[in-house]
Design an enzyme around this catalytic site. Structure first.
Site, PDB file in Angstrom:
ATOM      1  N   SER A 109      -7.689 -37.104  58.413  1.00 31.80           N
ATOM      2  CA  SER A 109      -8.916 -37.655  58.998  1.00 31.80           C
ATOM      3  C   SER A 109      -8.859 -37.764  60.509  1.00 31.80           C
ATOM      4  O   SER A 109      -9.907 -37.909  61.153  1.00 31.80           O
ATOM      5  CB  SER A 109      -9.213 -39.029  58.385  1.00 31.80           C
ATOM      6  OG  SER A 109      -8.105 -39.899  58.535  1.00 31.80           O
ATOM      7  N   ASP A 221       0.931 -40.187  54.689  1.00 32.45           N
ATOM      8  CA  ASP A 221       2.277 -40.110  54.091  1.00 32.45           C
ATOM      9  C   ASP A 221       3.047 -41.396  54.371  1.00 32.45           C
ATOM     10  O   ASP A 221       3.631 -42.006  53.463  1.00 32.45           O
ATOM     11  CB  ASP A 221       3.037 -38.912  54.674  1.00 32.45           C
ATOM     12  CG  ASP A 221       2.356 -37.592  54.396  1.00 32.45           C
ATOM     13  OD1 ASP A 221       2.772 -36.900  53.460  1.00 32.45           O
ATOM     14  OD2 ASP A 221       1.391 -37.257  55.106  1.00 32.45           O
ATOM     15  N   HIS A 354      -8.687 -45.308  62.886  1.00 31.46           N
ATOM     16  CA  HIS A 354      -8.937 -43.970  63.393  1.00 31.46           C
ATOM     17  C   HIS A 354      -9.172 -43.984  64.902  1.00 31.46           C
ATOM     18  O   HIS A 354      -9.454 -45.031  65.481  1.00 31.46           O
ATOM     19  CB  HIS A 354     -10.140 -43.345  62.668  1.00 31.46           C
ATOM     20  CG  HIS A 354      -9.867 -43.057  61.235  1.00 31.46           C
ATOM     21  ND1 HIS A 354     -10.134 -43.982  60.232  1.00 31.46           N
ATOM     22  CD2 HIS A 354      -9.341 -41.968  60.618  1.00 31.46           C
ATOM     23  CE1 HIS A 354      -9.773 -43.466  59.061  1.00 31.46           C
ATOM     24  NE2 HIS A 354      -9.289 -42.251  59.274  1.00 31.46           N
TER      25      HIS A 354
END
Length: 440
Positions: A109, A221, A354
């Site tokens: 993203s 991850d 983000h």
């Protein structure tokens, strides 16, 4: 519809949007990795030219009408426009910025730029690919200093850059195949998709065009590590990245892969606003677990070091038209702070996770600088970037593992073949000798 019912409808939409947003992260922690299967209405929302009426009724939407960063600020482009090589290079180690014809991206993203232009939470669902640090092509460098817009200064005919907000399958996405929620083991599939997309694009000369591909993965991850330490180990993370690079190596000619090291995810817990804590608990509860804080820092450093060692081992320097180069500009990029020591939220989307447009721009500039810096001497903190570094007449190429060696021979900037000048000198010497002999 009554006001109370309208409020309930808006609230239900907001909750649904948050669930969809969280889904991209949650799915990365399951055993069976699949791409997000978002409902059709969400894809339609992404590709619409304007937000639907119900979206505009959500709480906080009014901020969308306000001026967005960078406002009236513009960024001067101070590099001289160096021309492409006199003849198309055959070696990636002699690749000038103007020689690059196509840009593409693999990732999650952050590569799809979720929330980059958002001012209220539901907008984080939008993939602002046109503002992405690598492939973003909205506007120009002066208002949107991304790698793509830097390259367009050198080569206005650059292909593959992204525009506006769009799904990964949209033509406007260009060659950016990053997908929200992706983890390292999704990358081989993305690499194949990218190769197929380039083969299918009639504007791309697949065999001859030089390509710059950014590869950036790892947030999901790391954030799944505490729930599956074996699957999300540094070794498995690096393994899957290498598998993707191998696919590009074997299937994508004339390619420079810029591999970006993971950022310092553990520092998200510095942002302590209630909404931030809620969103971080959805995205990355591992970072909030104080009982494993030291271990989480250690695995973050393991991700960085294991990947850097693999890429700088020169395992991908076995043919002249391909390389992978590690860009470490996030390795020491700590949480940006204001003068009073509090987090500078302007670098983040409303979900506190983000990147905002401001962060994407700074990130793009330092990534560019990394490619202009010799391997082993690259900057590791993107907050310290002040000016773009430029190619020069003495070294006009993007740095690689190979051409960073002190003994690398740089061709003359004139573009003349290396063997011509010595031959001319020998001819002049012979003529001078003949003239001396005749005079005698």
């Amino acid at each position: 519809m009554t006001n109370s019912r309208m409020k309930m409808t808006s609230l239900s939409h907001l909750l649904l949007l948050l669930l969809v947003l969280a889904y991209g992260v949650v799915k990365g922690e399951t055993e069976e990795i699949v791409y997000p299967d978002f409902p059709d209405w969400f894809e339609n929302l992404e590709n619409e030219t304007g937000p639907p009426e119900w979206f505009q009724r959500l709480p906080g939407y009014e901020c969308s009408q306000e001026a967005r960063w960078p406002g009236d600020q513009t960024f001067p482009f101070e590099c001289p426009i160096m021309q492409a090589s006199a003849t198309r290079p055959t070696s990636v180690h002699r690749l000038r910025p103007a020689d690059i014809n196509v840009i593409g991206a693999l990732g999650d993203s952050l590569s799809s730029a979720n929330g980059a232009g958002a001012c209220f939470l539901p907008e984080v669902l939008y993939m602002y690919r046109g503002q992405c640090f690598s492939t973003g092509g909205d506007g120009s460098f002066e208002t949107n200093p991304t790698i793509a817009n830097i390259l367009r200064k050198f080569n206005p005919d650059l292909k593959g850059y992204s525009l506006e907000t769009n799904w990964w399958t949209s033509p406007q996405a260009g060659m950016n195949v990053g997908i929200p929620g992706a983890v390292a083991d999704d990358l081989p599939r993305q690499a194949r998709a990218l190769i197929n997309a380039m083969k299918d694009d009639p504007n791309i000369d697949f065999e001859n065009d030089w390509k710059l591909i950014t590869l950036f993965i790892g947030g999901n991850d790391l954030c799944g590590w505490c729930r599956n330490k074996e699957k999300r180990s540094a070794e498995m993370y690096t393994y899957w990245i290498n598998e993707a690079i191998k696919i590009l190596h074997d299937g994508l000619p004339r390619t420079y892969v810029a591999v970006i090291g993971i950022l310092l995810i553990p520092e998200v817990d510095i942002m302590d606003k209630p909404l931030c804590r809620f969103m971080h608990n959805q995205y990355c509860s591992c970072a909030l677990d104080r009982s494993i804080r030291n271990d989480f820092w250690n695995i973050t450093r393991d991700y960085q070091e294991t990947l850097q060692t693999a890429i700088e081992s020169r395992m991908w320097d076995d043919k002249d038209d391909f390389t992978a180069s590690l860009l470490p500009c996030l390795h020491e990029s700590h949480m940006p702070l204001l003068e009073d020591g509090s987090p500078d939220y302007s670098y983040f989307a409303p979900d506190c996770f983000h990147f905002s447009h401001k962060a994407h721009s700074g990130f793009g500039a330092i990534l560019w600088n990394n490619m202009m810096e010799r391997v082993g001497e690259r900057s590791e903190d993107f907050l310290e970037v002040e000016n773009l570094k430029c190619p020069s007449d003495t070294f006009p190429f993007l740095y690689t593992n190979v051409n960073s060696d002190p003994g690398f021979q740089v061709e003359l900037p004139s573009g003349s073949p290396a063997g011509i000048r010595p031959a001319i000198n020998l001819t002049l010497f012979a003529l001078a000798a003949i003239c001396l002999f005749l005079n005698l």
